[in-house]
Design a protein around this motif. Structure first.
Motif, PDB file in Angstrom:
ATOM      1  N   MET A   1      32.758  -0.582  -3.839  1.00  0.00           N
ATOM      2  CA  MET A   1      31.321  -0.615  -3.762  1.00  0.00           C
ATOM      3  C   MET A   1      30.892  -1.576  -2.652  1.00  0.00           C
ATOM      4  O   MET A   1      31.486  -2.621  -2.459  1.00  0.00           O
ATOM      5  CB  MET A   1      30.731  -1.059  -5.100  1.00  0.00           C
ATOM      6  N   ILE A   2      29.860  -1.209  -1.949  1.00  0.00           N
ATOM      7  CA  ILE A   2      29.304  -2.022  -0.869  1.00  0.00           C
ATOM      8  C   ILE A   2      27.973  -2.586  -1.333  1.00  0.00           C
ATOM      9  O   ILE A   2      27.161  -1.879  -1.916  1.00  0.00           O
ATOM     10  CB  ILE A   2      29.085  -1.161   0.393  1.00  0.00           C
ATOM     11  N   GLU A   3      27.745  -3.857  -1.059  1.00  0.00           N
ATOM     12  CA  GLU A   3      26.472  -4.475  -1.414  1.00  0.00           C
ATOM     13  C   GLU A   3      25.635  -4.649  -0.159  1.00  0.00           C
ATOM     14  O   GLU A   3      26.107  -5.179   0.841  1.00  0.00           O
ATOM     15  CB  GLU A   3      26.698  -5.827  -2.084  1.00  0.00           C
ATOM     16  N   LEU A   4      24.410  -4.178  -0.204  1.00  0.00           N
ATOM     17  CA  LEU A   4      23.471  -4.286   0.906  1.00  0.00           C
ATOM     18  C   LEU A   4      22.461  -5.363   0.560  1.00  0.00           C
ATOM     19  O   LEU A   4      21.854  -5.327  -0.504  1.00  0.00           O
ATOM     20  CB  LEU A   4      22.757  -2.940   1.113  1.00  0.00           C
ATOM     21  N   THR A   5      22.284  -6.333   1.431  1.00  0.00           N
ATOM     22  CA  THR A   5      21.357  -7.423   1.175  1.00  0.00           C
ATOM     23  C   THR A   5      20.163  -7.310   2.113  1.00  0.00           C
ATOM     24  O   THR A   5      20.333  -7.098   3.317  1.00  0.00           O
ATOM     25  CB  THR A   5      22.050  -8.782   1.402  1.00  0.00           C
ATOM     26  N   MET A   6      18.975  -7.440   1.548  1.00  0.00           N
ATOM     27  CA  MET A   6      17.739  -7.428   2.338  1.00  0.00           C
ATOM     28  C   MET A   6      16.954  -8.675   1.961  1.00  0.00           C
ATOM     29  O   MET A   6      17.076  -9.164   0.839  1.00  0.00           O
ATOM     30  CB  MET A   6      16.923  -6.179   2.041  1.00  0.00           C
ATOM     31  N   GLN A   7      16.175  -9.175   2.870  1.00  0.00           N
ATOM     32  CA  GLN A   7      15.356 -10.350   2.597  1.00  0.00           C
ATOM     33  C   GLN A   7      13.885  -9.994   2.728  1.00  0.00           C
ATOM     34  O   GLN A   7      13.500  -9.236   3.620  1.00  0.00           O
ATOM     35  CB  GLN A   7      15.700 -11.477   3.559  1.00  0.00           C
ATOM     36  N   VAL A   8      13.077 -10.559   1.847  1.00  0.00           N
ATOM     37  CA  VAL A   8      11.630 -10.396   1.905  1.00  0.00           C
ATOM     38  C   VAL A   8      11.074 -11.719   2.416  1.00  0.00           C
ATOM     39  O   VAL A   8      11.221 -12.750   1.762  1.00  0.00           O
ATOM     40  CB  VAL A   8      11.038 -10.070   0.512  1.00  0.00           C
ATOM     41  N   SER A   9      10.476 -11.702   3.593  1.00  0.00           N
ATOM     42  CA  SER A   9       9.951 -12.944   4.155  1.00  0.00           C
ATOM     43  C   SER A   9       8.491 -13.164   3.787  1.00  0.00           C
ATOM     44  O   SER A   9       8.008 -14.284   3.785  1.00  0.00           O
ATOM     45  CB  SER A   9      10.111 -12.958   5.672  1.00  0.00           C
ATOM     46  N   GLU A  10       7.798 -12.092   3.443  1.00  0.00           N
ATOM     47  CA  GLU A  10       6.388 -12.228   3.105  1.00  0.00           C
ATOM     48  C   GLU A  10       5.972 -11.068   2.211  1.00  0.00           C
ATOM     49  O   GLU A  10       6.403  -9.930   2.392  1.00  0.00           O
ATOM     50  CB  GLU A  10       5.541 -12.217   4.378  1.00  0.00           C
ATOM     51  N   PHE A  11       5.156 -11.366   1.241  1.00  0.00           N
ATOM     52  CA  PHE A  11       4.590 -10.338   0.368  1.00  0.00           C
ATOM     53  C   PHE A  11       3.124 -10.675   0.200  1.00  0.00           C
ATOM     54  O   PHE A  11       2.777 -11.727  -0.334  1.00  0.00           O
ATOM     55  CB  PHE A  11       5.305 -10.320  -0.987  1.00  0.00           C
ATOM     56  N   ASP A  12       2.245  -9.828   0.683  1.00  0.00           N
ATOM     57  CA  ASP A  12       0.810 -10.095   0.670  1.00  0.00           C
ATOM     58  C   ASP A  12       0.174  -9.468  -0.561  1.00  0.00           C
ATOM     59  O   ASP A  12      -0.066  -8.271  -0.609  1.00  0.00           O
ATOM     60  CB  ASP A  12       0.170  -9.543   1.943  1.00  0.00           C
ATOM     61  N   TYR A  13      -0.080 -10.290  -1.562  1.00  0.00           N
ATOM     62  CA  TYR A  13      -0.672  -9.792  -2.799  1.00  0.00           C
ATOM     63  C   TYR A  13      -2.100  -9.300  -2.602  1.00  0.00           C
ATOM     64  O   TYR A  13      -2.544  -8.398  -3.303  1.00  0.00           O
ATOM     65  CB  TYR A  13      -0.657 -10.868  -3.883  1.00  0.00           C
ATOM     66  N   THR A  14      -2.827  -9.873  -1.659  1.00  0.00           N
ATOM     67  CA  THR A  14      -4.222  -9.447  -1.480  1.00  0.00           C
ATOM     68  C   THR A  14      -4.301  -7.994  -1.038  1.00  0.00           C
ATOM     69  O   THR A  14      -5.236  -7.284  -1.393  1.00  0.00           O
ATOM     70  CB  THR A  14      -4.967 -10.342  -0.466  1.00  0.00           C
ATOM     71  N   GLU A  15      -3.309  -7.529  -0.296  1.00  0.00           N
ATOM     72  CA  GLU A  15      -3.291  -6.142   0.162  1.00  0.00           C
ATOM     73  C   GLU A  15      -2.973  -5.167  -0.961  1.00  0.00           C
ATOM     74  O   GLU A  15      -3.371  -4.015  -0.920  1.00  0.00           O
ATOM     75  CB  GLU A  15      -2.273  -5.962   1.297  1.00  0.00           C
ATOM     76  N   THR A  16      -2.219  -5.619  -1.956  1.00  0.00           N
ATOM     77  CA  THR A  16      -1.764  -4.722  -3.015  1.00  0.00           C
ATOM     78  C   THR A  16      -2.414  -4.993  -4.365  1.00  0.00           C
ATOM     79  O   THR A  16      -2.103  -4.332  -5.343  1.00  0.00           O
ATOM     80  CB  THR A  16      -0.230  -4.846  -3.190  1.00  0.00           C
ATOM     81  N   LEU A  17      -3.340  -5.937  -4.406  1.00  0.00           N
ATOM     82  CA  LEU A  17      -3.900  -6.377  -5.680  1.00  0.00           C
ATOM     83  C   LEU A  17      -4.562  -5.242  -6.462  1.00  0.00           C
ATOM     84  O   LEU A  17      -4.346  -5.107  -7.668  1.00  0.00           O
ATOM     85  CB  LEU A  17      -4.888  -7.526  -5.459  1.00  0.00           C
ATOM     86  N   ASP A  18      -5.361  -4.415  -5.798  1.00  0.00           N
ATOM     87  CA  ASP A  18      -6.039  -3.331  -6.511  1.00  0.00           C
ATOM     88  C   ASP A  18      -5.044  -2.357  -7.135  1.00  0.00           C
ATOM     89  O   ASP A  18      -5.203  -1.939  -8.278  1.00  0.00           O
ATOM     90  CB  ASP A  18      -6.970  -2.558  -5.570  1.00  0.00           C
ATOM     91  N   THR A  19      -4.026  -2.007  -6.394  1.00  0.00           N
ATOM     92  CA  THR A  19      -3.045  -1.039  -6.863  1.00  0.00           C
ATOM     93  C   THR A  19      -2.202  -1.584  -8.001  1.00  0.00           C
ATOM     94  O   THR A  19      -1.933  -0.886  -8.981  1.00  0.00           O
ATOM     95  CB  THR A  19      -2.114  -0.622  -5.708  1.00  0.00           C
ATOM     96  N   PHE A  20      -1.778  -2.825  -7.882  1.00  0.00           N
ATOM     97  CA  PHE A  20      -0.807  -3.370  -8.829  1.00  0.00           C
ATOM     98  C   PHE A  20      -1.386  -4.402  -9.794  1.00  0.00           C
ATOM     99  O   PHE A  20      -0.637  -5.104 -10.459  1.00  0.00           O
ATOM    100  CB  PHE A  20       0.366  -3.980  -8.059  1.00  0.00           C
ATOM    101  N   LEU A  21      -2.710  -4.464  -9.914  1.00  0.00           N
ATOM    102  CA  LEU A  21      -3.341  -5.443 -10.795  1.00  0.00           C
ATOM    103  C   LEU A  21      -2.819  -5.361 -12.230  1.00  0.00           C
ATOM    104  O   LEU A  21      -2.477  -6.401 -12.811  1.00  0.00           O
ATOM    105  CB  LEU A  21      -4.867  -5.300 -10.763  1.00  0.00           C
ATOM    106  N   PRO A  22      -2.720  -4.178 -12.831  1.00  0.00           N
ATOM    107  CA  PRO A  22      -2.216  -4.134 -14.211  1.00  0.00           C
ATOM    108  C   PRO A  22      -0.804  -4.736 -14.354  1.00  0.00           C
ATOM    109  O   PRO A  22      -0.523  -5.445 -15.328  1.00  0.00           O
ATOM    110  CB  PRO A  22      -2.193  -2.641 -14.547  1.00  0.00           C
ATOM    111  N   ASP A  23       0.052  -4.478 -13.371  1.00  0.00           N
ATOM    112  CA  ASP A  23       1.406  -5.027 -13.427  1.00  0.00           C
ATOM    113  C   ASP A  23       1.407  -6.539 -13.248  1.00  0.00           C
ATOM    114  O   ASP A  23       2.141  -7.253 -13.926  1.00  0.00           O
ATOM    115  CB  ASP A  23       2.296  -4.377 -12.365  1.00  0.00           C
ATOM    116  N   LEU A  24       0.583  -7.027 -12.328  1.00  0.00           N
ATOM    117  CA  LEU A  24       0.498  -8.474 -12.114  1.00  0.00           C
ATOM    118  C   LEU A  24      -0.068  -9.171 -13.347  1.00  0.00           C
ATOM    119  O   LEU A  24       0.399 -10.238 -13.725  1.00  0.00           O
ATOM    120  CB  LEU A  24      -0.355  -8.786 -10.883  1.00  0.00           C
TER     121      LEU A  24
END
Length: 105
Positions: A1-24
């Motif tokens: 098995m191969i493991e692929l690593t990705m990094q998240v340097s920024e996540f802008d909650y203001t852009e996604t707040l309306d869509t994901f409000l129930p989850d947040l």
């Protein structure tokens, strides 16, 4: 098995707040260390909840936002994997990613 690593340097909650409000709201209301009064408030009307969550996000430290982002990404891990597989297939990359898990490094 191969493991692929990705990094998240920024996540802008203001852009996604309306869509994901129930989850947040769910993540915040179930998280340890969240004031019980805030837990109760985030379950109020959608517009009031949005204001409360925006306030909470703006008051969070970078470390707290990282922890929230990890929880959020793990909630959506299977959807992210499916989308990456779909994009790969559309671009002729024959690969099957099985799962994803976010952690803080």
């Amino acid at each position: 098995m191969i493991e692929l690593t990705m990094q998240v340097s920024e996540f802008d909650y203001t852009e996604t707040l309306d869509t994901f409000l129930p989850d947040l709201i769910k993540i915040l209301s179930e998280s340890e260390g969240v004031n019980p009064l805030i837990r109760k408030c985030v379950g109020a009307s959608p517009e009031f909840s949005k204001k409360i969550v925006k306030g909470i996000l703006s008051a969070m430290s970078a470390k707290q936002k990282e922890a929230l982002t990890v929880k959020f990404l793990n909630v959506y891990a299977s959807k992210l994997v499916a989308q990456v597989n779909e994009v790969a297939a559309k671009n002729g990359i024959v690969i099957t990613l099985d799962n994803a898990r976010a952690t803080i490094k």
